[in-house]
Design a protein around this motif. Structure first.
Motif, PDB file in Angstrom:
ATOM      1  N   GLN B   3     -47.495 -67.466 -32.777  1.00 37.41           N
ATOM      2  CA  GLN B   3     -48.488 -66.534 -33.294  1.00 37.41           C
ATOM      3  C   GLN B   3     -47.772 -65.281 -33.747  1.00 37.41           C
ATOM      4  O   GLN B   3     -46.760 -64.893 -33.166  1.00 37.41           O
ATOM      5  CB  GLN B   3     -49.480 -66.142 -32.206  1.00 37.41           C
ATOM      6  CG  GLN B   3     -50.355 -67.265 -31.698  1.00 37.41           C
ATOM      7  CD  GLN B   3     -51.331 -66.729 -30.663  1.00 37.41           C
ATOM      8  OE1 GLN B   3     -52.145 -65.868 -30.946  1.00 37.41           O
ATOM      9  NE2 GLN B   3     -51.236 -67.246 -29.461  1.00 37.41           N
ATOM     10  N   LYS B   4     -48.323 -64.665 -34.769  1.00 38.35           N
ATOM     11  CA  LYS B   4     -47.741 -63.402 -35.227  1.00 38.35           C
ATOM     12  C   LYS B   4     -48.865 -62.418 -35.497  1.00 38.35           C
ATOM     13  O   LYS B   4     -49.913 -62.786 -36.038  1.00 38.35           O
ATOM     14  CB  LYS B   4     -46.940 -63.615 -36.525  1.00 38.35           C
ATOM     15  CG  LYS B   4     -45.713 -64.514 -36.367  1.00 38.35           C
ATOM     16  CD  LYS B   4     -44.607 -63.845 -35.570  1.00 38.35           C
ATOM     17  CE  LYS B   4     -43.422 -64.799 -35.417  1.00 38.35           C
ATOM     18  NZ  LYS B   4     -42.398 -64.245 -34.514  1.00 38.35           N
ATOM     19  N   LYS B   5     -48.601 -61.210 -35.083  1.00 43.67           N
ATOM     20  CA  LYS B   5     -49.590 -60.173 -35.375  1.00 43.67           C
ATOM     21  C   LYS B   5     -49.241 -59.540 -36.718  1.00 43.67           C
ATOM     22  O   LYS B   5     -48.141 -59.025 -36.903  1.00 43.67           O
ATOM     23  CB  LYS B   5     -49.574 -59.104 -34.280  1.00 43.67           C
ATOM     24  CG  LYS B   5     -50.499 -57.931 -34.578  1.00 43.67           C
ATOM     25  CD  LYS B   5     -50.535 -56.929 -33.435  1.00 43.67           C
ATOM     26  CE  LYS B   5     -51.399 -55.726 -33.806  1.00 43.67           C
ATOM     27  NZ  LYS B   5     -51.523 -54.781 -32.695  1.00 43.67           N
ATOM     28  N   MET B  55     -52.362 -63.640 -36.858  1.00 40.70           N
ATOM     29  CA  MET B  55     -53.544 -62.896 -36.446  1.00 40.70           C
ATOM     30  C   MET B  55     -53.577 -61.661 -37.350  1.00 40.70           C
ATOM     31  O   MET B  55     -52.732 -60.776 -37.235  1.00 40.70           O
ATOM     32  CB  MET B  55     -53.450 -62.473 -34.976  1.00 40.70           C
ATOM     33  CG  MET B  55     -53.257 -63.619 -33.993  1.00 40.70           C
ATOM     34  SD  MET B  55     -54.469 -64.945 -34.134  1.00 40.70           S
ATOM     35  CE  MET B  55     -55.962 -64.062 -33.738  1.00 40.70           C
ATOM     36  N   TRP B  57     -54.834 -58.334 -38.602  1.00 42.16           N
ATOM     37  CA  TRP B  57     -55.575 -57.130 -38.217  1.00 42.16           C
ATOM     38  C   TRP B  57     -55.868 -56.353 -39.492  1.00 42.16           C
ATOM     39  O   TRP B  57     -54.983 -55.719 -40.056  1.00 42.16           O
ATOM     40  CB  TRP B  57     -54.763 -56.274 -37.239  1.00 42.16           C
ATOM     41  CG  TRP B  57     -54.611 -56.877 -35.886  1.00 42.16           C
ATOM     42  CD1 TRP B  57     -54.232 -58.146 -35.590  1.00 42.16           C
ATOM     43  CD2 TRP B  57     -54.827 -56.222 -34.636  1.00 42.16           C
ATOM     44  NE1 TRP B  57     -54.205 -58.330 -34.246  1.00 42.16           N
ATOM     45  CE2 TRP B  57     -54.560 -57.167 -33.614  1.00 42.16           C
ATOM     46  CE3 TRP B  57     -55.224 -54.931 -34.266  1.00 42.16           C
ATOM     47  CZ2 TRP B  57     -54.678 -56.856 -32.262  1.00 42.16           C
ATOM     48  CZ3 TRP B  57     -55.325 -54.612 -32.918  1.00 42.16           C
ATOM     49  CH2 TRP B  57     -55.065 -55.584 -31.929  1.00 42.16           C
ATOM     50  N   SER B  71     -52.152 -47.132 -32.725  1.00 38.13           N
ATOM     51  CA  SER B  71     -52.317 -48.093 -31.626  1.00 38.13           C
ATOM     52  C   SER B  71     -52.524 -49.494 -32.168  1.00 38.13           C
ATOM     53  O   SER B  71     -52.075 -50.472 -31.592  1.00 38.13           O
ATOM     54  CB  SER B  71     -53.526 -47.747 -30.769  1.00 38.13           C
ATOM     55  OG  SER B  71     -53.690 -46.386 -30.657  1.00 38.13           O
ATOM     56  N   TYR B  72     -53.238 -49.576 -33.277  1.00 35.35           N
ATOM     57  CA  TYR B  72     -53.534 -50.890 -33.838  1.00 35.35           C
ATOM     58  C   TYR B  72     -52.279 -51.549 -34.407  1.00 35.35           C
ATOM     59  O   TYR B  72     -52.160 -52.767 -34.433  1.00 35.35           O
ATOM     60  CB  TYR B  72     -54.595 -50.779 -34.939  1.00 35.35           C
ATOM     61  CG  TYR B  72     -55.972 -50.410 -34.440  1.00 35.35           C
ATOM     62  CD1 TYR B  72     -56.398 -50.804 -33.174  1.00 35.35           C
ATOM     63  CD2 TYR B  72     -56.852 -49.688 -35.232  1.00 35.35           C
ATOM     64  CE1 TYR B  72     -57.658 -50.470 -32.713  1.00 35.35           C
ATOM     65  CE2 TYR B  72     -58.113 -49.354 -34.785  1.00 35.35           C
ATOM     66  CZ  TYR B  72     -58.525 -49.739 -33.523  1.00 35.35           C
ATOM     67  OH  TYR B  72     -59.781 -49.417 -33.076  1.00 35.35           O
ATOM     68  N   ARG B  74     -49.223 -51.075 -33.316  1.00 36.84           N
ATOM     69  CA  ARG B  74     -48.280 -51.342 -32.234  1.00 36.84           C
ATOM     70  C   ARG B  74     -48.134 -52.852 -32.000  1.00 36.84           C
ATOM     71  O   ARG B  74     -49.120 -53.569 -31.950  1.00 36.84           O
ATOM     72  CB  ARG B  74     -48.798 -50.676 -30.961  1.00 36.84           C
ATOM     73  CG  ARG B  74     -47.813 -50.417 -29.891  1.00 36.84           C
ATOM     74  CD  ARG B  74     -48.476 -49.513 -28.867  1.00 36.84           C
ATOM     75  NE  ARG B  74     -49.781 -50.090 -28.469  1.00 36.84           N
ATOM     76  CZ  ARG B  74     -49.983 -50.721 -27.318  1.00 36.84           C
ATOM     77  NH1 ARG B  74     -49.019 -50.864 -26.462  1.00 36.84           N
ATOM     78  NH2 ARG B  74     -51.184 -51.210 -27.032  1.00 36.84           N
ATOM     79  N   GLY B  75     -46.939 -53.316 -31.881  1.00 38.11           N
ATOM     80  CA  GLY B  75     -46.705 -54.729 -31.567  1.00 38.11           C
ATOM     81  C   GLY B  75     -46.824 -55.667 -32.760  1.00 38.11           C
ATOM     82  O   GLY B  75     -46.754 -56.879 -32.594  1.00 38.11           O
ATOM     83  N   HIS B  77     -45.923 -57.881 -35.997  1.00 35.85           N
ATOM     84  CA  HIS B  77     -44.709 -58.596 -36.408  1.00 35.85           C
ATOM     85  C   HIS B  77     -44.525 -58.547 -37.918  1.00 35.85           C
ATOM     86  O   HIS B  77     -43.458 -58.847 -38.417  1.00 35.85           O
ATOM     87  CB  HIS B  77     -44.786 -60.057 -35.966  1.00 35.85           C
ATOM     88  CG  HIS B  77     -44.874 -60.222 -34.481  1.00 35.85           C
ATOM     89  ND1 HIS B  77     -46.029 -60.597 -33.838  1.00 35.85           N
ATOM     90  CD2 HIS B  77     -43.947 -60.032 -33.515  1.00 35.85           C
ATOM     91  CE1 HIS B  77     -45.817 -60.643 -32.540  1.00 35.85           C
ATOM     92  NE2 HIS B  77     -44.564 -60.297 -32.304  1.00 35.85           N
TER      93      HIS B  77
END
Lengths: 534, 168
Positions: B3-5, B55, B57, B71-72, B74-75, B77
């Motif tokens: 999975q990748k954000k 995923m 966003w 914050s959104y 953050r993390g 990829h």
């Protein structure tokens, strides 16, 4: 360094110098190198400066290779720390204060949060609208409260568990109840962490604070946040505090067991598959964990009064039994009673039997035995008891009635006369018969009797005349009695004349009744007490 | 499963949401964008024999600006910057957004989707503009939410990039 001449080698008596020369020829270069190295080693001193230069590098190198250095230094550091604290605790306290404060605060906050939740639960359980409503329902329908509680008891169910990577919000692992299909767990996971971020951005809570629970209908999402991962449980119904504790434990275990996987996470979720059983361990369908306690309580609530009622009935029964037995025993022991049949109903005693007329009233007998009969019924057949006490009582009664009959008689005279009229003569004869009977009865009681003849006159006339008149009256009555068969020894003349006059309302009446001889019976030596037979 | 954000950023009206709407699996309504400022969708992309789940966003700057919450991001990829080819200013704003995002997550695989290529008459970007984007080290694709042109390629390229397999 030049080689030795070859001709010397074959010589038989070579000196040791020659042998040494040969040795030098063969291993000379190596020997020299050894000597150099030896010299170098001896002359070389590892200076403190050298160590200081190399130490940080050496430690860094060792640390990157393995944890041996850490293990080796451990005891030394511990000793140093101990020594430092012993010397000056304040120094260390100051140093670790910034760490200690938040750590303690966090621990206390966690404990308090758990405590508050459990208090809330307890209060809600006992004072909730539901609780009252159920009581009303129980009262209205007549169904026991316990059943109502069970019928409505909140079933809580931990339906889903999401293990979410804290930083990216990606779903690491997910577990759900078997009958539940959650195709979009990854989307939910991301959105959950987005909402966490949203709440944090919107309300700027203190460092480390997170959105912990939110509820929709009867679903509650309970989120526990760790440094690298979140664990979110979707719960249906009212979850007890144990669920939270389990969630915290699980998250801590995952952080421990998957520390490196969490740190190195770049999107590959396969390494977290082994965490699935841990998540599944959080899932549970519990039918009334709370109402188990409640049911136990309800059971007690019913059992306690029931026990009390049973105990009260048993006590009353035993007491009633005791009283019944005591009453029967008292009646059986009572002279003049024969109990034939005895039975007991609710607050009603039925005792049949024989009763001597001289015997005491049954209620009196029972009262004397300390028993207050509830409702005494029964038929008593009359009989004559041969019980010595009864016989004596009967005799006593006869004596009493004879005595009364005798003493009720009186012989009247005309003024100044001691003549006994024919009518009076008959009365005296009747008295004689009564006295004979009385004498028999008194003797049967083991005693004897005497008859006192009290002669009186009215107050008119002189005292001497009156005294003589009184004596004559007594004597005349005595003669009639003797003639009727009464032994003279029983007769006790007592001519009082005007000494102890009988009283009456008017003077004529008084005069008339005092012109008389009256009879007084004295029973002596009768062994049985009077009374008892009234 | 990998999975990748992926965060999608871009000025309001560039068609971010439309861009993914038809090509992704979505369970959240567009309403989320205006309320929590983020809507999350899922897009599965095949890279070789691997399936990568992106995923997505979809981030909306508050009040329609490009000021998205760090914050959104953050993390994340990977990043998709969406530019409206009919509004030149959206390209200029791209750089501001990029600076902000870099501050939040550093350098991560990114791609620029120059959207609305179906609106040929209104097209405002020159080849030079796109070359400038390229010169800044950003891969870019022309896309159309309406026709679906370039969309798959954009996602595929980014998926490869997050796996370290993309060709620049």
């Amino acid at each position: 360094m030049t080689p030795e001449p070859a001709e010397n080698v074959t010589n038989g008596e070579q000196s040791s110098a020659e042998f040494a020369a040969l040795r030098k020829l063969l291993i000379g270069p190596e020997q020299n190198r050894l000597d150099e190295l030896s010299h170098e080693l001896e002359s070389r001193e590892l200076t403190v400066e050298d160590v200081a230069d190399r130490l940080p590098e050496a430690i860094a190198l060792s640390g990157s290779r393995d944890e041996q250095l850490g293990r080796a230094l451990g005891p030394t550091i511990e000793t140093a720390l101990r020594e430092s604290i012993r010397r000056d605790p304040q120094e260390v306290a100051t140093a670790i204060f910034p760490v200690l404060g938040p750590a303690i605060r966090k621990a206390i906050a966690e404990t308090m949060a758990g405590l508050v939740r459990s208090i809330n639960n307890a209060v809600e359980q006992s004072l909730s609208v539901n609780g009252i409503r159920w009581r009303v329902e129980a009262w209205r329908t007549g169904i026991p409260y316990a059943e109502i509680v069970i019928k409505h008891a909140l079933v809580y169910r931990v339906e889903q568990a999401f293990l979410i990577h804290a930083e990216s919000g990606l779903l690491l692992e997910h577990a759900s109840a078997p009958d539940l299909d959650v195709p979009d767990a990854d989307l939910i996971s991301s959105m959950l962490s987005a909402i966490q971020d949203f709440v944090k951005d919107s309300f700027h809570p203190e460092e480390g604070a997170t959105l912990r629970t939110f509820s929709v209908g009867d679903h509650t999402v309970q989120v526990e946040a760790g440094p690298r991962a979140l664990l979110a449980l979707v719960i249906r119904g009212q979850a007890p505090t144990e669920v939270l504790r389990k969630e915290q434990d699980t998250l801590e275990t995952i952080h421990l067991e998957f520390a490196s996987q969490l740190a190195d996470f770049t999107g590959e979720t396969a390494p977290f598959a082994p965490a699935r059983p841990l998540l599944a361990g959080c899932l549970e369908t519990v039918l009334t964990t709370q109402s188990k306690k409640k049911r136990r309580l309800v059971w007690l609530r019913w059992a306690l009064p029931l026990f009390l009622v049973v105990a009260a009935i048993a006590f009353l029964w035993a007491r009633s039994n005791m009283r019944w037995n005591r009453a029967l025993a008292a009646l059986r022991a009572e002279p003049g009673y024969v109990v034939v049949d005895a039975s007991r109903g609710f607050r009603r005693w039925n005792i049949d039997g024989l009763k001597d007329p001289s015997a005491r009233d049954p209620r009196t007998v029972l009262a004397a035995a300390g028993v207050e009969p509830p409702n005494l019924a029964g038929r008593w057949q009359g009989f004559l008891s041969l019980d010595p006490a009864m016989v004596a009582a009967r005799a006593r009664r006869t004596v009493d009635s004879l005595e009364r009959a005798v003493e009720g008689e009186r012989v009247f005279f005309d003024a100044g006369s001691s003549e006994i009229s024919e009518l009076a003569r008959d009365r005296i004869r009747r008295v004689a018969i009564l006295v004979e009977q009385l004498d028999r009865e008194a003797r049967a009681l083991g005693g004897g009797m005497s008859l006192q003849l009290t002669g009186r006159t009215d107050p008119t006339g002189r005292d001497e005349t009156n005294q003589t008149l009184a004596q004559r009256r007594v004597q005349n009555v005595g003669e009639v009695l003797l003639a009727a068969g009464v032994t003279s020894s029983k007769l006790k003349p007592d001519p009082v004349a005007t000494a102890r006059p009988l009283e009456a309302t008017d003077a004529d009446q008084r005069a008339r009744i005092n012109r008389s001889v009256s009879f007084d019976v004295v029973v002596s030596g009768a062994t049985l007490p009077r009374g008892g037979t009234k | 499963m990998i999975q990748k954000k992926i965060c999608m950023v871009g000025v309001f009206g560039t068609g971010k949401t439309c861009l993914v709407q038809q090509f992704v699996h979505s369970i959240f309504s567009v309403k989320y964008l205006s309320t929590v400022g983020v809507k999350i969708d899922r897009k599965e992309v095949q890279v070789g024999d691997q399936t990568v789940t992106l995923m997505l966003w979809d981030l909306e700057g508050r009040d329609g600006t490009h000021d998205v919450s760090p914050s959104y991001i953050r993390g994340a990829h990977g990043l998709i910057y969406v530019v409206d080819g009919t509004r030149r200013e959206t390209l200029d704003q791209l750089h501001e957004i990029r600076e902000m995002v870099r501050g939040a997550v550093g350098e991560i695989p990114s791609v620029v989707a120059v959207n609305k290529i179906d609106l040929v008459e209104e097209w405002k970007l020159t080849d030079a503009d796109e070359a400038a984007v390229q010169s800044r080290g950003l891969q870019h694709f022309r896309t159309s939410a309406k026709t679906g042109a370039g969309v798959e390629e954009t996602f595929k390229w980014l998926a490869e990039a997050t796996l370290g397999k993309a060709e620049a």
